[in-house]
Enzyme design. Sequence first.
Site, PDB file in Angstrom:
ATOM      1  N   GLU B  51      32.031  41.444  43.493  1.00 16.18           N
ATOM      2  CA  GLU B  51      32.262  40.784  44.783  1.00 16.18           C
ATOM      3  C   GLU B  51      31.554  41.501  45.934  1.00 16.18           C
ATOM      4  OE1 GLU B  51      34.661  41.456  42.602  1.00 16.18           O
ATOM      5  OE2 GLU B  51      35.855  39.643  42.248  1.00 16.18           O
ATOM      6  N   PHE B 113      51.240  39.454  40.923  1.00 10.00           N
ATOM      7  CA  PHE B 113      50.021  39.888  40.242  1.00 10.00           C
ATOM      8  C   PHE B 113      48.783  39.544  41.087  1.00 10.00           C
ATOM      9  CE2 PHE B 113      46.531  38.863  37.211  1.00 10.00           C
ATOM     10  CZ  PHE B 113      46.279  40.165  36.815  1.00 10.00           C
ATOM     11  N   GLN B 114      47.949  40.513  41.290  1.00 12.10           N
ATOM     12  CA  GLN B 114      46.721  40.378  42.078  1.00 12.10           C
ATOM     13  C   GLN B 114      46.973  39.881  43.499  1.00 12.10           C
ATOM     14  OE1 GLN B 114      43.737  38.246  39.699  1.00 12.10           O
ATOM     15  NE2 GLN B 114      43.078  40.221  38.868  1.00 12.10           N
ATOM     16  N   LYS B 163      46.717  29.626  46.534  1.00 14.64           N
ATOM     17  CA  LYS B 163      46.314  28.666  45.503  1.00 14.64           C
ATOM     18  C   LYS B 163      46.978  27.297  45.674  1.00 14.64           C
ATOM     19  CE  LYS B 163      45.635  28.509  40.481  1.00 14.64           C
ATOM     20  NZ  LYS B 163      45.964  29.202  39.221  1.00 14.64           N
ATOM     21  N   MET B 468      19.693  62.605  52.077  1.00 10.96           N
ATOM     22  CA  MET B 468      20.054  62.831  53.471  1.00 10.96           C
ATOM     23  C   MET B 468      21.119  63.920  53.592  1.00 10.96           C
ATOM     24  SD  MET B 468      19.222  62.088  56.470  1.00 10.96           S
ATOM     25  CE  MET B 468      18.614  60.493  57.026  1.00 10.96           C
TER      26      MET B 468
END
Lengths: 176, 562
Positions: B51, B113-114, B163, B468
């Site tokens: 993602e 969940f999630q 959802k 760097m």
Amino acid sequence: MENGRKDSFTLAILVNNKSGVLMRVVALFSRRRYNIDSLSVSETENPDISRITIVVHGDRNITEQIILQVEKLVDVRKVYEMTMDGSIQRELVLIKLNADETTRTHIVEIGELFKAKVVDVTPSTITMQITGSLEKLDSFLELVRPYGIVELVRTGMTALERGSRPLSETTFGDEG
Amino acid sequence: MKITGADIIVECLVEQGVDTVFGYPGGQVIPLYDALYRNRGRIRHILTAHEQGASHAADGYSRSTGKVGVCIATSGPGATNLTTGIATAYMDSIPMVAITGNVPISLLGKDSFQEVDIAGITLSITKHNYIVKRIEDLASIIREAFYIARSGRPGPVLIDVPKNVQEASYEFENVPLKEVAPKVSRLREKDIEAAVQLIKSSKKPMCYVGGGVIRADAADVLNEFLDRIDSPAGSSLMGLGAVPVSSERFTGMIGMHGTRVSNMAINNCDLLIVIGARFSDRVISKGSTFARQARIIQIDVDPAEFNKNINTEIHVVGDVEVVLGRLLKLLPEKISHGEWMTSIKERKARFPMQVAPHAKRAKEILEALDEVLPDDSYVTTEVGQHQMWTAQYLKKIRPRRFLTSGGLGTMGFGTGAAIGAQVSHPDARVVNIAGDGSFRMNSNELATIARYKLPIVIIVMNNHALGMVRQWQDLFYEHRYSETTLDTPLDWVMLAHAYGVEGMDLGPEDDPEEVLKRAFDLKKPVVVNALIPSDDKVFPMVAPGASISDMIGFVDLNPLVD
């Protein structure tokens, strides 16, 4: 010194009355390290709008930055600085003090000077309610502190502009 | 007609002119992906490897097209993986709409969940965000989100759609697109006039150009303005390209890795005109010594930028292009600052950027790239030494064609951004200039590049170090290379081959132009493993906390003169 305390400013913020809006305002203050002295929030005459009153401290520059940053929040409709001269600023304090037979009358007398109201009494304490400006509350608290404060709660400053026009009708333009 | 929430999302995207979205499916966006499947002829979905890649690709799409970039992820980890890309877009004022799924409303707040509170998480890295709780609000929220993303100072907006809202049905009707006009609502005539007066009385003006000029597509009017008032201009990293690198007026970047000429001009001018720039700490370094002698005009669409890091005298609030147009109207006569411009030209000759003993190989590679790269190409970078070298040496840097993470400094940005640029410009060449440290972070996106056969050339400036940080360890931490040596024997060519991507080595003895030409001629995805000495450094530089006048490591061709 716009509301009675040094380096302290009172802002009135009109916001959409939606869930999460207070969080957005407070999160902005927290992220940008602006100091909140007090905060109060409630619905207004228009149920779609809530009004947040925030007392902040910082120099003039910081206050202008705060106003500009808060104005960018989508749910903020208007930000206005409430000056000492142009507004009425009040806070309500509930205070529970140690008070026995010997001290009770003294405390009540001090309260009368400040138009404080006795709201509860027990053999060992007295609870009072007082409203007023920061200056008035500060002097009252200084006088009663020696008796012993058991508990103290303040609502946070709230403020309304003087004059006939509501804040929601004042137009943005020439303030800076 | 009643359609589902998922279909409403797709219809609204089409209504907004979205042709491509970047994302990754998951449990709470299955309805939305089903709608995307059914509408695949209308909106193209690019599946990334992660993602984060989708968020950077949407960003690259936006930076290169000027349109709103759209990325999609599922709830929980999908949503949190977007956050680096959202923050990157926020810091660089990139218009983006991120759409996340979430658990059904009945499960919100139950640690399902999630489930994460992605609106809470992204509160401080979005211009605004939404949780859609009612199907009735879905279409208007999406329209408003696009408007907010594009208007005023652009930025990312997140829409979290549970959802069950995607599955619910509601009436949908198309509405005409709300045009976003350049913001001038707070522009005041008296500020413009005050600016004009200051410009007229200035003997030594200097312009500091920022990314706001790129966002407002104001490069042309800016260059006209510079000619009109006969002023030199330096830029921030984000403003690069607004003034052509080849222009005699351009003095290079300002600040930490800016040029000696820019930094001297900032601290020698009598008037500094700041255009769409925000006085980043990487530009101003020690604020109390930045342009102290100068009067300052600041032009910005966002008034909150005034007096934030540096106090400025004249504040002009408004779209940069509109403001510069107004200034041009009020300054019809060409102003001349011959002596000042001559001194700038002399300094440019004396302190050239193009002589660099400390970055010889990187410079050779970038010069070769300038030869090989077609003019209308897109250049993305990761973050670190290679990014600064590119900013310092590459000449083919143009508005909306140089995509780099300035504000957030996101390693791993370039690969995703290159995907976004290539997908939206299939016929143009896209090159990502990377470091080996940065490329490791999101090299999984080679899978995306291979999947869509995107002919992106990735040049990995491989110094086997986090260069760097190593440079700082050399200069300020007595060469203690704490965790910055990347000496794992990693075969980049073989890694590329594993994804079905071409790989090439560009060794110390190879001719960079020959190798790069070969890479571009393949017209396929290629990873070029370009070896760079580990101790090469980015110079000149301003040490942390120092004034920009006190640079170290600059080249002086005429040290005896002062």
